[in-house]
Scaffold this motif. Structure first.
Motif, PDB file in Angstrom:
ATOM      1  N   GLN A  19      -6.745  -5.596  -0.601  1.00 32.58           N
ATOM      2  CA  GLN A  19      -6.907  -4.145  -0.585  1.00 32.58           C
ATOM      3  C   GLN A  19      -5.561  -3.436  -0.693  1.00 32.58           C
ATOM      4  O   GLN A  19      -5.456  -2.346  -1.251  1.00 32.58           O
ATOM      5  CB  GLN A  19      -7.638  -3.712   0.697  1.00 32.58           C
ATOM      6  CG  GLN A  19      -8.051  -2.248   0.723  1.00 32.58           C
ATOM      7  CD  GLN A  19      -8.993  -1.894  -0.419  1.00 32.58           C
ATOM      8  OE1 GLN A  19      -9.957  -2.605  -0.681  1.00 32.58           O
ATOM      9  NE2 GLN A  19      -8.718  -0.795  -1.111  1.00 32.58           N
ATOM     10  N   GLU A  20      -4.515  -4.088  -0.159  1.00 35.31           N
ATOM     11  CA  GLU A  20      -3.165  -3.526  -0.283  1.00 35.31           C
ATOM     12  C   GLU A  20      -2.772  -3.400  -1.752  1.00 35.31           C
ATOM     13  O   GLU A  20      -2.153  -2.418  -2.163  1.00 35.31           O
ATOM     14  CB  GLU A  20      -2.161  -4.432   0.449  1.00 35.31           C
ATOM     15  CG  GLU A  20      -2.170  -4.293   1.956  1.00 35.31           C
ATOM     16  CD  GLU A  20      -1.462  -3.026   2.428  1.00 35.31           C
ATOM     17  OE1 GLU A  20      -0.392  -2.703   1.908  1.00 35.31           O
ATOM     18  OE2 GLU A  20      -2.019  -2.349   3.312  1.00 35.31           O
TER      19      GLU A  20
ATOM     20  N   GLY B  34       0.801  -1.227   0.000  1.00 36.02           N
ATOM     21  CA  GLY B  34       0.000   0.000   0.000  1.00 36.02           C
ATOM     22  C   GLY B  34       0.832   1.273   0.000  1.00 36.02           C
ATOM     23  O   GLY B  34       0.358   2.330  -0.432  1.00 36.02           O
TER      24      GLY B  34
ATOM     25  N   ALA C 149      -5.640  -7.198  -9.103  1.00 34.80           N
ATOM     26  CA  ALA C 149      -5.674  -5.854  -8.516  1.00 34.80           C
ATOM     27  C   ALA C 149      -4.459  -5.015  -8.911  1.00 34.80           C
ATOM     28  O   ALA C 149      -4.485  -3.788  -8.774  1.00 34.80           O
ATOM     29  CB  ALA C 149      -5.746  -5.961  -6.991  1.00 34.80           C
TER      30      ALA C 149
ATOM     31  N   ASP D 218      -3.769  -9.253   2.074  1.00 34.33           N
ATOM     32  CA  ASP D 218      -4.920  -8.363   1.999  1.00 34.33           C
ATOM     33  C   ASP D 218      -4.965  -7.758   0.595  1.00 34.33           C
ATOM     34  O   ASP D 218      -4.115  -6.941   0.230  1.00 34.33           O
ATOM     35  CB  ASP D 218      -4.797  -7.256   3.051  1.00 34.33           C
ATOM     36  CG  ASP D 218      -6.010  -6.333   3.083  1.00 34.33           C
ATOM     37  OD1 ASP D 218      -6.925  -6.520   2.245  1.00 34.33           O
ATOM     38  OD2 ASP D 218      -6.045  -5.427   3.934  1.00 34.33           O
TER      39      ASP D 218
ATOM     40  N   ASP E  34      -4.868  -3.127  -4.280  1.00 30.00           N
ATOM     41  CA  ASP E  34      -5.691  -2.048  -4.833  1.00 30.00           C
ATOM     42  C   ASP E  34      -5.100  -0.686  -4.487  1.00 30.00           C
ATOM     43  O   ASP E  34      -5.050   0.216  -5.319  1.00 30.00           O
ATOM     44  CB  ASP E  34      -7.121  -2.136  -4.284  1.00 30.00           C
ATOM     45  CG  ASP E  34      -7.960  -3.166  -5.009  1.00 30.00           C
ATOM     46  OD1 ASP E  34      -7.788  -3.310  -6.230  1.00 30.00           O
ATOM     47  OD2 ASP E  34      -8.779  -3.828  -4.356  1.00 30.00           O
ATOM     48  N   ASN E  35      -4.643  -0.554  -3.243  1.00 30.44           N
ATOM     49  CA  ASN E  35      -4.098   0.717  -2.773  1.00 30.44           C
ATOM     50  C   ASN E  35      -2.824   1.121  -3.512  1.00 30.44           C
ATOM     51  O   ASN E  35      -2.480   2.304  -3.574  1.00 30.44           O
ATOM     52  CB  ASN E  35      -3.812   0.652  -1.277  1.00 30.44           C
ATOM     53  CG  ASN E  35      -5.088   0.593  -0.445  1.00 30.44           C
ATOM     54  OD1 ASN E  35      -6.171   0.915  -0.932  1.00 30.44           O
ATOM     55  ND2 ASN E  35      -4.973   0.169   0.805  1.00 30.44           N
TER      56      ASN E  35
ATOM     57  N   LYS F 144       1.372   3.591  -3.171  1.00 31.52           N
ATOM     58  CA  LYS F 144       0.352   4.516  -3.672  1.00 31.52           C
ATOM     59  C   LYS F 144       0.905   5.904  -3.952  1.00 31.52           C
ATOM     60  O   LYS F 144       0.562   6.542  -4.961  1.00 31.52           O
ATOM     61  CB  LYS F 144      -0.794   4.604  -2.657  1.00 31.52           C
ATOM     62  CG  LYS F 144      -1.872   5.618  -3.019  1.00 31.52           C
ATOM     63  CD  LYS F 144      -2.955   5.647  -1.944  1.00 31.52           C
ATOM     64  CE  LYS F 144      -4.024   6.679  -2.286  1.00 31.52           C
ATOM     65  NZ  LYS F 144      -5.099   6.700  -1.264  1.00 31.52           N
TER      66      LYS F 144
END
Length: 340
Positions: A101-102, A77, A142, A99, A104-105, A80
């Protein structure tokens, strides 16, 4: 001392082969623009937490991610904020991302100046378990890069399918899939119009390379959906010059268009198909079960063919006596070398 140089803009440790990790205070170098670590072969430890503060970075050749439970190590993350990166980048330690989401971030798609991307999921350890494979698929999907990427290398990926974004890289010139052990079917790479170099290594689950690789089925479905009846031409792998298959231990069949669209069917549908019209170099290394070459090979301008450690195919070609049943497919190639 090094990390207190808050005005430092370039740090060059290239070819420092004994360096294993970066100092913990790297996040203090907030004006750093270029971190040059080319040929630092010993640099294998995860990067320290705080790399994401280096918002001015333009050059970062490698970025190694730490595990979720290691608080002093950087996470995906943090990537970013590094919006000014350009040129070449390798991201290692992706097997540590639990995760999604990491991923995606990280917002790889916003890194518009990156041209060469290398994604590393661990080492070559053979097939990974289903849970790890499913996670790898989510993470790789992702990590969609900017569509103007020119070179992509994926190593150690444990998923069974390719990422949705792969065939949207419309100007990709170079692609290498290495040690993607669970990948069961190759992507429809024939659609990549600017692809010049393609290497497939150690995809141990692939048993057949067929029309899905060329992308013929998908194109036919698209024509049917659009109600196209007019005569058209279809050029697959239009700019591919170099093709290599290596360490494909279970690969048995390599089909051309005969299995799905025969010549008479193509004429009836009004479609003219051309495959690899610029192919010059084909290498097949250590593919012990491969039995034959595709039917479109004689129409390519192939100049060099290398077949090594592939005994069944080598026997079928028999280039010295010119009597193998595959010889008509390669008789036009001026430079042929083989070793069983």
């Amino acid at each position: 001392m090094l990390c207190n140089l808050c005005n430092l803009q370039t740090l060059d440790i290239s070819c420092c082969v004994k360096i294993r990790k970066l100092p913990q205070g790297m996040g203090k170098l907030i004006k750093l623009r270029h971190l040059l670590i080319d040929d630092c072969y010993g640099l294998s430890e995860p990067f320290p937490k705080g790399i994401g503060r280096l918002r001015s970075l333009r050059t970062l050749e490698k970025f190694i991610i730490g595990g979720i439970n290691n608080v002093g190590e950087c996470k995906l993350g943090e990537f970013k904020n590094l919006v000014h990166l350009k040129g070449s980048l390798e991201i290692g330690g992706l097997e540590n991302v639990t995760d999604v989401q990491e991923a995606d971030n990280a917002q790889l798609k916003n890194k518009i100046h990156l041209r060469k991307l290398r994604l590393r999921f661990g080492g070559r350890f053979g097939r990974v378990d289903n849970r790890r494979g499913e996670n790898d698929e989510l993470v790789l999907n992702a990590l969609e890069p900017h569509p103007e990427l020119e070179s992509l290398w994926i190593y150690g990926y444990g998923g069974t399918g390719y990422p949705n974004w792969l065939i949207s890289l419309t100007i990709l010139k170079e692609l290498e899939l290495d040690s993607c052990d669970n990948l069961e079917q190759l992507p429809p790479l024939g659609k990549l119009r600017f692809l010049e170099s393609l290497s497939i290594r150690a995809s141990f689950s692939v048993k057949k390379v067929g029309v899905e690789f060329l992308g013929i089925e998908s194109n036919r479905k698209k024509d049917e959906e659009m109600g196209s009846t007019s005569t058209s031409s279809l050029i697959l792998f239009p700019n591919l010059k170099f093709l290599q298959f290596e360490d494909m231990k279970e690969w048995e069949e390599w089909d051309g268009i005969g299995g799905t669209m025969r010549e008479e069917e193509a004429q009836e549908s009004g479609v003219t198909i051309t495959i690899m019209p610029r192919l010059q170099n084909l290498k097949i290394f250590n593919c012990p079960k491969l039995k034959s070459l595709p039917d479109f090979l004689p129409t390519t301008p192939l100049k060099t063919l290398e077949i090594w450690l592939s005994p069944i195919l080598g026997e079928c070609c028999q280039t010295l006596t010119e009597i193998g049943d595959q010889w008509p497919k390669i008789s036009h190639v001026p430079n042929i070398s083989s070793c069983k």
